[in-house]
Design an enzyme around this catalytic site. Structure first.
Site, PDB file in Angstrom:
ATOM      1  N   GLU A 163       0.851  -1.190   0.000  1.00  0.00           N
ATOM      2  CA  GLU A 163       0.000   0.000   0.000  1.00  0.00           C
ATOM      3  C   GLU A 163       0.884   1.236   0.000  1.00  0.00           C
ATOM      4  OE1 GLU A 163      -4.083   1.696   2.008  1.00  0.00           O
ATOM      5  OE2 GLU A 163      -2.691   0.679   3.281  1.00  0.00           O
ATOM      6  N   GLY A 297       3.108   1.965  10.901  1.00  0.00           N
ATOM      7  CA  GLY A 297       2.941   1.304  12.194  1.00  0.00           C
ATOM      8  C   GLY A 297       2.576  -0.155  11.974  1.00  0.00           C
ATOM      9  N   ALA A 298       1.656  -0.363  11.018  1.00  0.00           N
ATOM     10  CA  ALA A 298       1.201  -1.710  10.694  1.00  0.00           C
ATOM     11  C   ALA A 298       0.484  -1.670   9.358  1.00  0.00           C
ATOM     12  CB  ALA A 298       0.247  -2.211  11.771  1.00  0.00           C
ATOM     13  N   ASN A 301      -2.519  -6.283   5.354  1.00  0.00           N
ATOM     14  CA  ASN A 301      -2.554  -7.337   4.334  1.00  0.00           C
ATOM     15  C   ASN A 301      -3.544  -8.427   4.759  1.00  0.00           C
ATOM     16  OD1 ASN A 301      -0.075  -6.120   3.192  1.00  0.00           O
ATOM     17  ND2 ASN A 301       0.786  -6.906   5.097  1.00  0.00           N
ATOM     18  N   HIS A 333      -7.287  -1.906  14.895  1.00  0.00           N
ATOM     19  CA  HIS A 333      -7.363  -1.148  13.638  1.00  0.00           C
ATOM     20  C   HIS A 333      -7.161  -2.071  12.426  1.00  0.00           C
ATOM     21  CE1 HIS A 333      -6.498   2.598  11.197  1.00  0.00           C
ATOM     22  NE2 HIS A 333      -5.891   1.686  10.457  1.00  0.00           N
ATOM     23  N   GLU A 334      -6.080  -2.825  12.458  1.00  0.00           N
ATOM     24  CA  GLU A 334      -5.755  -3.640  11.276  1.00  0.00           C
ATOM     25  C   GLU A 334      -6.760  -4.772  11.081  1.00  0.00           C
ATOM     26  OE1 GLU A 334      -3.817  -2.146   9.484  1.00  0.00           O
ATOM     27  OE2 GLU A 334      -2.723  -0.902  10.907  1.00  0.00           O
ATOM     28  N   HIS A 337      -9.808  -3.613   9.276  1.00  0.00           N
ATOM     29  CA  HIS A 337      -9.614  -3.520   7.823  1.00  0.00           C
ATOM     30  C   HIS A 337      -9.881  -4.855   7.119  1.00  0.00           C
ATOM     31  CE1 HIS A 337      -8.077   0.486   7.308  1.00  0.00           C
ATOM     32  NE2 HIS A 337      -6.936   0.304   7.942  1.00  0.00           N
ATOM     33  N   GLU A 356      -9.377   4.302   6.274  1.00  0.00           N
ATOM     34  CA  GLU A 356      -8.582   4.733   7.421  1.00  0.00           C
ATOM     35  C   GLU A 356      -9.400   5.465   8.490  1.00  0.00           C
ATOM     36  OE1 GLU A 356      -6.095   3.271   7.819  1.00  0.00           O
ATOM     37  OE2 GLU A 356      -5.333   2.710   5.863  1.00  0.00           O
TER      38      GLU A 356
HETATM   39  N1  BES Z   1      -3.152   0.971   5.821  1.00  0.00           N
HETATM   40  C1  BES Z   1      -2.334   1.512   6.839  1.00  0.00           C
HETATM   41  C2  BES Z   1      -0.866   1.324   6.590  1.00  0.00           C
HETATM   42  C3  BES Z   1      -0.260   2.366   5.681  1.00  0.00           C
HETATM   43  C4  BES Z   1       0.043   3.615   6.170  1.00  0.00           C
HETATM   44  C5  BES Z   1       0.016   2.076   4.369  1.00  0.00           C
HETATM   45  C6  BES Z   1       0.600   4.559   5.340  1.00  0.00           C
HETATM   46  C7  BES Z   1       0.551   3.015   3.524  1.00  0.00           C
HETATM   47  C8  BES Z   1       0.855   4.268   4.013  1.00  0.00           C
HETATM   48  C9  BES Z   1      -2.661   0.861   8.180  1.00  0.00           C
HETATM   49  O1  BES Z   1      -3.934   0.355   8.288  1.00  0.00           O
HETATM   50  C10 BES Z   1      -2.570   1.960   9.201  1.00  0.00           C
HETATM   51  O2  BES Z   1      -3.405   2.816   9.186  1.00  0.00           O
HETATM   52  N2  BES Z   1      -1.549   1.931  10.050  1.00  0.00           N
HETATM   53  C11 BES Z   1      -1.318   2.976  11.006  1.00  0.00           C
HETATM   54  C12 BES Z   1      -1.518   2.488  12.409  1.00  0.00           C
HETATM   55  C13 BES Z   1      -2.930   2.637  12.845  1.00  0.00           C
HETATM   56  C14 BES Z   1      -3.174   2.017  14.179  1.00  0.00           C
HETATM   57  C15 BES Z   1      -3.360   4.086  12.913  1.00  0.00           C
HETATM   58  C16 BES Z   1       0.100   3.459  10.851  1.00  0.00           C
HETATM   59  O3  BES Z   1       0.862   2.765  10.193  1.00  0.00           O
HETATM   60  O4  BES Z   1       0.424   4.519  11.355  1.00  0.00           O
HETATM   61 ZN    ZN Z   2      -5.458   1.681   8.520  1.00  0.00          ZN
END
Ligand code: BES
Ligand code: ZN
Length: 895
Positions: A163, A297-298, A301, A333-334, A337, A356
């Site tokens: 992503e 952060g995560a 997938n 959160h994950e 999704h 998001e």
């Molecule tokens: N889909 C995102 C990961 C992501 C972030 C992909 C930026 C590409 C660019 C994932 O679901 C996400 O939102 N992760 C957050 C953590 C969440 C608990 C707010 C992150 O990575 O900060």
């Molecule tokens: Zn997310």
């Protein structure tokens, strides 16, 4: 939106000829750039048979794919996404006939075009491609990640992060969220390695050359950005949720017990979502895995969620309460999704917020269910809602739904607006509709669009169906329009009736009156002293009606009335002076609930920054918090005091302000003490850490002495610091550190085995005061001792002091090409720029920052730079306007 931001800076520079020339040139290149286009739809994928063989020593991979295609319209060329991949051979088979393709690339569009001599007829076709790629070190696409074996040997694994638009770096594909297909993945890896993908293993074959070939079951129809592979060495813990899903948490070798907490959260979470969405987990297994090098952060997938180590692993002895809470939120959160995003996917990145914003809301619902003792919704108000309002009050904000095309523009919207404002408007809507209607609408939406794609309007339509409310009309004012209103409130008493006047207008951080004529559907609730938590009245302000009167029966004169109980409505409230006066005692005696105390304080702060009231009024409100004992309320107040403190670093009342703040924290500091009470609450553990941090930072000598003492006992092994108190202690000793203390802290960093502990230290390093040590800290940030993903934390840590902020900025300028290359324009770079520049407070600095980025463009950080510069100018105005009033107030109020 992008164009608007550029125009605005253009106007700013109108009179500065040199800069203007550069900007005009930039503008020209912008205009010359051809508009972004999505892939042609004449040929679309149905299934990919994908075989990848990573070389974990040479950092390359070989790939082979057979893509089953639908030719929708006869054509002699196929355009698909591919970047940094070398296509060795591509052939197309239709029926019995196979033809070689002529391959050409377009770097700018990130595409490859396969040309054929003759037009391909509509119908089915098979595309075979042999290709090679690099296992890069950029934490995107298919990349390598470094880890250490339990006896310290350095090794590399291979991981994916696709992503938003990086699947195209691993295999040529139709890399758009709406072009869903099924995937049959095969990985060829060294025999002794763990190899994972979205689906369970179907068969595994030993090849005899030291490698094994692992075939995974066919995935459901899904978007490319959700595909994943991981190759490395891992241990795991496993469990089964009550609805029968096999869940594994993969950890570094020898640390599987650190996966236990996340496993417990996941085991509770999957059935929770199954019930909430009315649909079971869509895949046979759910893996959660900690990746050593990870930019975000995560990442959600499907069936194989990847995490930073600090967002997944909990060590009984060395993890703090804050990390536990963070892990629960990220897992929540994950996993959300897996339905919202993976099963139903946004049609295009313009609707990213659906993913998001929604996940950022429901993660709290889920954590509130798993851990009610966290009082997590109050924390939401401070960490998401307030952050969203701060950013969204800028002229350089953007609507939640924003047109985007090129990958740089897509990268840029993974921001506070998509996440936190998105989550805040969902929370407001959920409160407005009620849980039952909301849940029903979600179920309609998910069932209607499962294994497919949706637009924002589709969610509104489903919620409209379930509730009978005009959801689309209402929510469009929140998602297609940037900003939010300030509701101005005044009152008069008529016998036993209280008449409340409400008026909305757009809230601008600079206090300017709105020129855009924006207005919203605003659900407004009111509560009173006799009903502090349950609204006595709810009204819906309409966009076309600018002011209304609300009559409250049986409210006696002098009784307080508060707007926005629970702080659900996404707006600021500005009370008339008499109304605000009656609310202050309710803060003092805490009859006003925590979320309301927090919300009121934060609104007053924002109004003061905007010059709508004086900062002195904010300070008067602050004094009402002397008896406060709620962690989240303190935390939000501390953030604002810290922001004001940073501004006053540029004045001579810095010390006077710090001693005011210090006195404010002393009573709660006394109450909390240094050592955890037996069975104390999660929130009290967080509160102690916060209060020690604030006291030490504002110069409380008793706290500083104790911190140093405890640090020394920690280092000499006589008394280990509890995990919750370590961060404030590290900050405190570093603030006064000489070379020797600095080296001691670096030694702790080196010896730490847990990534959380390393990061805790890294985030405090920049607290040092001497320029030589600040420089060492910045150098250290870029060294091999710090993973790229954490470098930004170290640089940002230096921005807490005036000197450190200046030095960090100089450092970024000097190391720009290295930083831009490391993060290749991604969101880490935006965050770095925002955090280092945000607290400057002069117009000259705003000009300097703008000027630098004219010469050193950061395509994925354009809007962020504009936002930061706008904020710098706001700080400058704020200081000029309120400095002398604050000086007088401090003189009167310090005893
Ligand atoms: N889909 C995102 C990961 C992501 C972030 C992909 C930026 C590409 C660019 C994932 O679901 C996400 O939102 N992760 C957050 C953590 C969440 C608990 C707010 C992150 O990575 O900060
Ligand atoms: Zn997310």
């Amino acid at each position: 939106m992008f164009r608007t931001a550029l125009n605005r800076s253009f106007v700013h520079y109108y009179k500065k000829s040199a800069v203007t020339v550069r900007l005009v040139l930039n503008l020209f290149t912008m205009i010359e750039k051809k508009p972004f286009e999505r892939l042609p739809k004449d040929v679309t994928p149905v299934n990919y048979k994908l075989r990848l063989k990573p070389d974990l020593l040479a950092f390359t991979f070989d790939g082979h794919e057979i893509v089953s295609l639908k030719v929708n319209k006869p054509t002699n060329k196929i355009v698909l996404n591919s970047i940094d991949i070398s296509i060795k051979k591509a052939t197309l088979t239709v029926g019995e006939k196979t033809e070689d393709a002529v391959v050409s690339y377009c770097m700018e569009d990130e595409t490859a075009t396969l040309g054929f001599a003759e037009s391909v007829a509509a119908g089915d076709a098979k595309l075979c491609i042999d290709f090679e790629g690099e296992l890069n070190d950029k934490m995107k696409g298919f990349y390598h990640s470094k880890y250490f074996t339990p006896d310290g040997e350095e090794r590399y694994g291979a991981v994916t992060q696709f992503e938003s638009t990086d699947a195209r770096r691993a295999f040529p594909c139709w890399d758009e969220p709406a072009l869903k297909a099924t995937f049959d993945v095969t990985l060829v890896v060294p025999e002794d390695r763990v190899a994972l993908s979205n689906m369970p293993v179907q068969v595994e074959k030993v090849l005899g050359d030291g490698c094994k070939e692992v075939h995974y079951l066919t995935t459901p129809i899904m978007s490319t950005y959700l595909l994943a592979f991981v190759v490395g060495e891992y241990d795991y813990v496993e469990g089964r949720s009550s609805d029968g899903v096999l869940i594994r948490v993969y950890t570094p070798v020898g640390k599987k017990e650190q996966g236990q907490f996340a496993l417990e959260v996941a085991v509770k979470t999957l059935p929770f979502y199954k019930d909430y969405f009315g649909i079971g987990f869509p895949l046979p297994k759910s893996d959660l895995i900690a990746i050593a090098d990870f930019a975000a952060g995560a990442m959600e997938n499907w069936g194989l969620v990847t995490y930073r180590e600090t967002a997944l692993l909990i060590d009984q002895k060395n993890s703090s309460s804050a990390t536990k809470q963070w892990v629960a939120l990220v897992v929540g959160h994950e996993l959300a999704h897996q339905w919202f995003g993976n099963l139903v996917t946004m049609e295009w990145w313009t609707h990213l917020w659906l993913n998001e914003g929604f996940a950022s809301w429901i993660e709290y619902l889920c954590v509130d269910y798993c851990h009610p003792e966290f009082d997590i919704w109050t924390q939401f108000v401070s960490s998401d809602y307030m952050r969203a309002l701060e950013l969204d009050a800028l002229h350089n904000s953007h609507p939640i739904e924003v047109p985007v095309g090129h990958p740089d523009e897509v990268d840029e919207i993974f921001d506070t607006i998509s996440y936190s404002k998105g989550a805040s408007v969902i929370r407001m809507l959920h409160e407005f509709l009620g849980d039952e209607f909301f849940k029903k609408g979600l179920n309609i939406y998910l069932n209607r669009f499962k294994y497919s794609n949706a637009f924002t309007e589709d969610l509104w339509a489903a919620l409209e169906e379930s509730s009978g409310q005009p959801v689309g009309r209402m929510m469009t004012t929140w998602t297609k329009q940037m900003g939010f209103p300030v509701v101005q409130v005044s009152q008069r008493q008529e016998g036993s009736k209280r008449i409340i006047m409400l008026k909305q207008e757009k809230f601008n951080a600079d206090g300017s009156v709105d020129e855009t004529d924006s207005s919203w559907y605003v659900p407004v609730s009111l509560c009173t002293a006799s009903s502090p938590s349950t609204p006595v009245k709810k009204v819906l302000l309409l966009p076309e009606v600018k002011s209304v009167e609300v009559i409250l029966d049986n409210v006696s004169a002098g009784e307080w009335v508060k707007v926005n109980p629970g702080t659900y409505g996404v707006y600021r409230t500005q009370y008339s002076a008499d109304m605000l006066d009656t609310l202050l005692p309710a803060i003092k005696d805490k009859t006003l609930p925590p979320r309301d105390r927090l919300g009121l304080q934060n609104d007053v702060f924002a109004l003061a920054r905007a010059g709508k009231i004086s900062s002195v009024e904010f300070l008067n409100v602050v004094k009402s918090f002397e008896q406060e004992d709620n962690y989240t309320v303190w935390n939000d107040l501390a953030n604002n005091l810290d922001q004001l403190g940073k501004l006053l670093q540029y004045t001579d009342i810095d010390d006077a302000f710090r001693s005011f703040v210090c006195k404010l924290y002393q009573p709660i500091g006394e109450k909390m003490g240094w050592d955890p009470k037996e069975n104390e609450s999660h929130l009290d553990s967080l509160l102690r850490s916060l209060v020690v941090q604030c006291l030490a930072k504002s110069g409380d000598s008793k706290t500083i002495t104790e911190a140093k003492k405890r640090f020394h006992s920690h280092c000499d092994g006589s008394c280990c610091l509890g995990a919750d108190i370590r961060s404030p202690v590290y900050h405190t000793v570093l603030r006064d550190a000489d070379e020797e203390v600095f080296d001691r802290v670096l030694k702790l960093h080196k010896e730490a085995d847990l990534q959380e502990e390393k990061v805790r230290i890294l985030r405090s390093l920049g607290s040092v005061k001497h320029d030589k040590l600040i420089q060492r800290c910045l150098q250290f940030a870029m060294s091999d001792e710090v993973r790229s993903q954490d470098t930004v934390f170290v640089i940002i840590s230096a921005t807490c002091s005036k000197l450190g902020r200046q030095m960090a900025w100089e450092f970024i300028k000097e190391n720009w090409s290295e930083l831009a290359n490391r993060y290749s324009g991604g969101f880490l770079l935006s965050r770095l720029i925002m955090s280092t520049t945000y607290h400057f407070a002069s117009n000259d600095m705003a000009k300097e920052v703008e000027g630098f980025f004219v010469d050193h463009p950061a395509p994925a950080a354009q809007r962020t730079i504009q936002q930061s510069c706008e904020n710098i100018r706001l700080n400058a105005t704020w200081r000029q306007r309120d400095e002398s009033a604050i000086r007088e107030w401090l003189a009167k109020n310090s005893t």
